[in-house]
Design a protein around this motif. Structure first.
Motif, PDB file in Angstrom:
ATOM      1  N   UNK A  86      59.041 101.586 -18.855  1.00 43.49           N
ATOM      2  CA  UNK A  86      58.961 100.217 -18.353  1.00 43.49           C
ATOM      3  C   UNK A  86      57.528  99.699 -18.439  1.00 43.49           C
ATOM      4  N   UNK A  87      57.350  98.365 -18.506  1.00 45.13           N
ATOM      5  CA  UNK A  87      56.003  97.790 -18.479  1.00 45.13           C
ATOM      6  C   UNK A  87      55.263  98.233 -17.209  1.00 45.13           C
ATOM      7  N   UNK A  88      54.012  98.652 -17.371  1.00 42.70           N
ATOM      8  CA  UNK A  88      53.203  99.053 -16.212  1.00 42.70           C
ATOM      9  C   UNK A  88      53.517 100.444 -15.686  1.00 42.70           C
ATOM     10  N   UNK A  89      54.393 101.177 -16.401  1.00 40.22           N
ATOM     11  CA  UNK A  89      54.825 102.494 -15.911  1.00 40.22           C
ATOM     12  C   UNK A  89      53.677 103.501 -15.922  1.00 40.22           C
ATOM     13  N   UNK A  90      53.493 104.197 -14.805  1.00 44.13           N
ATOM     14  CA  UNK A  90      52.404 105.174 -14.710  1.00 44.13           C
ATOM     15  C   UNK A  90      52.916 106.607 -14.533  1.00 44.13           C
ATOM     16  N   UNK A  91      54.180 106.754 -14.105  1.00 45.52           N
ATOM     17  CA  UNK A  91      54.692 108.099 -13.833  1.00 45.52           C
ATOM     18  C   UNK A  91      56.213 108.031 -13.717  1.00 45.52           C
ATOM     19  N   UNK A  92      56.872 109.161 -13.988  1.00 45.25           N
ATOM     20  CA  UNK A  92      58.316 109.235 -13.735  1.00 45.25           C
ATOM     21  C   UNK A  92      58.634 110.583 -13.089  1.00 45.25           C
ATOM     22  N   UNK A  93      59.518 110.546 -12.101  1.00 43.18           N
ATOM     23  CA  UNK A  93      59.948 111.771 -11.419  1.00 43.18           C
ATOM     24  C   UNK A  93      61.471 111.853 -11.517  1.00 43.18           C
ATOM     25  N   UNK A 128      68.327 111.202  -8.418  1.00 44.58           N
ATOM     26  CA  UNK A 128      67.625 109.938  -8.659  1.00 44.58           C
ATOM     27  C   UNK A 128      66.446 110.133  -9.589  1.00 44.58           C
ATOM     28  N   UNK A 129      66.202 109.130 -10.406  1.00 50.07           N
ATOM     29  CA  UNK A 129      65.008 109.102 -11.244  1.00 50.07           C
ATOM     30  C   UNK A 129      64.118 107.979 -10.738  1.00 50.07           C
ATOM     31  N   UNK A 130      62.860 108.325 -10.455  1.00 51.61           N
ATOM     32  CA  UNK A 130      61.959 107.369  -9.817  1.00 51.61           C
ATOM     33  C   UNK A 130      60.801 107.068 -10.760  1.00 51.61           C
ATOM     34  N   UNK A 131      60.684 105.805 -11.129  1.00 46.78           N
ATOM     35  CA  UNK A 131      59.628 105.347 -12.036  1.00 46.78           C
ATOM     36  C   UNK A 131      58.551 104.616 -11.230  1.00 46.78           C
ATOM     37  N   UNK A 132      57.305 105.065 -11.393  1.00 45.53           N
ATOM     38  CA  UNK A 132      56.178 104.388 -10.739  1.00 45.53           C
ATOM     39  C   UNK A 132      55.663 103.284 -11.654  1.00 45.53           C
TER      40      UNK A 132
END
Length: 318
Positions: free
Chosen positions: A12-19, A24-28
């Motif tokens: 995603x735009x601005x994405x810095x991390x993914x867990x 659940x998948x959490x995108x920072x």
């Protein structure tokens, strides 16, 4: 089987991390925003099962969104928007390293330990002579550690404070929030003919303020009994009619699986997965009190990507 979402791999735009969590998948996004996608994965005994459950992510996300909105007067929460049936976007917080489990009745893992002779739970004494599914005089808070991998472990209030996992002041506030949220959830369940048996809450902190984070009062984090017939079944020592993930755990145990080394997950047929889906939808309709509207799942991945990107662009400027 219906199309299910069991993996995500977005950028995603601005994405810095993914867990990638259990379900659940959490995108920072940047420093302050989280995009949480409720997938159709299902876990039990801390193991992710091999098949997805149709509409499970939508059920969990939409129940959690409704309960977050319905409890925002008790405690601030992380939710800002739900731009897709399977997605919640919210404020990034620093999570506390414990989960606040609260139990109104003795059942599930607590009952399994009690039956073996255990008479304390997270440092709390349990009375003699209790029976399965019996109501506690007052709800018990039985916290667990929050494991990144493997099993969460029971822990007492005293150990949490002594180990510095949460300060005494913060922990006392977490307890107050937990009791108040459970009371609200209990009242809302009762209106729909259900008993909220037990549940868990997760909290985090941002700028010195405590927030409620993650999901609440969903069948993955909570157990519900039907109120009608509860007393009769309890008196007869019969199983309660319930809406929770416990029926999946029982099916696994009956088929020789408890997440132990060397055990194989039993085959999850299309028929079985669809039956689990129906149970999740049943809970949604029962607890929310309105029909579940199945979202279009023809191209799940694209639908989510487009909805999230549109929200990030219009609401946050990414």
């Amino acid at each position: 089987m219906q199309n299910t979402l069991t993996k995500t791999n977005y950028n995603f735009p601005g994405q810095t991390h993914v867990y990638h969590g259990k379900v659940r998948d959490v995108y920072s996004i940047g420093n302050d925003t989280l995009v949480m996608i409720a997938t159709d994965r299902i876990s039990a005994f801390d193991v992710i099962l091999p098949e997805g459950i149709p509409y499970k992510g939508q059920v969990l996300n939409q129940i959690a969104a409704k309960f977050l909105d319905a409890t925002a007067d008790i405690v601030p929460n992380w939710k800002q928007a739900s731009p897709d049936p399977m997605v919640t976007v919210g404020v990034r917080c620093e999570p506390f390293k414990v989960e606040m489990v609260i139990r109104g009745y003795i059942t599930g893992s607590a009952w399994r330990e009690y039956k073996k002779g255990e008479r304390t739970l997270c440092g709390l004494p349990l009375p003699e002579g209790m029976r399965e599914n019996q109501k506690f005089d007052t709800p018990l808070i039985t916290p667990t550690t929050k494991a990144d991998e493997g099993h969460d472990e029971n822990i007492s209030r005293e150990e949490i404070i002594a180990q510095g996992l949460v300060s005494k002041e913060d922990y006392e506030q977490l307890e107050k929030y937990t009791y108040a949220l459970f009371q609200r959830g209990t009242e809302m369940a009762a209106e729909k003919g259900l008993i909220l048996v037990d549940t868990k809450y997760e909290f985090g902190k941002k700028d010195g303020k405590i927030y409620l984070i993650d999901e609440i009062h969903t069948p993955d984090s909570s157990r519900y009994f039907y109120r009608e017939g509860y007393e009769e079944r309890f008196e007869k020592g019969e199983e309660q009619k319930q809406l929770s993930k416990e029926f999946v755990r029982k099916w696994l145990m009956e088929n020789g699986f408890q997440g132990l080394e060397g055990q194989q997950v039993p085959e999850m047929t299309t028929e079985y997965c669809n039956s689990v889906s129906e149970r999740y939808i049943e809970l949604y309709e029962k607890i929310v009190g309105e029909p579940f509207v199945k979202a279009d799942v023809k191209d799940l991945e694209t639908r989510i990507e487009e909805n999230v990107k549109e929200y990030l662009k219009t609401a946050i400027g990414y």
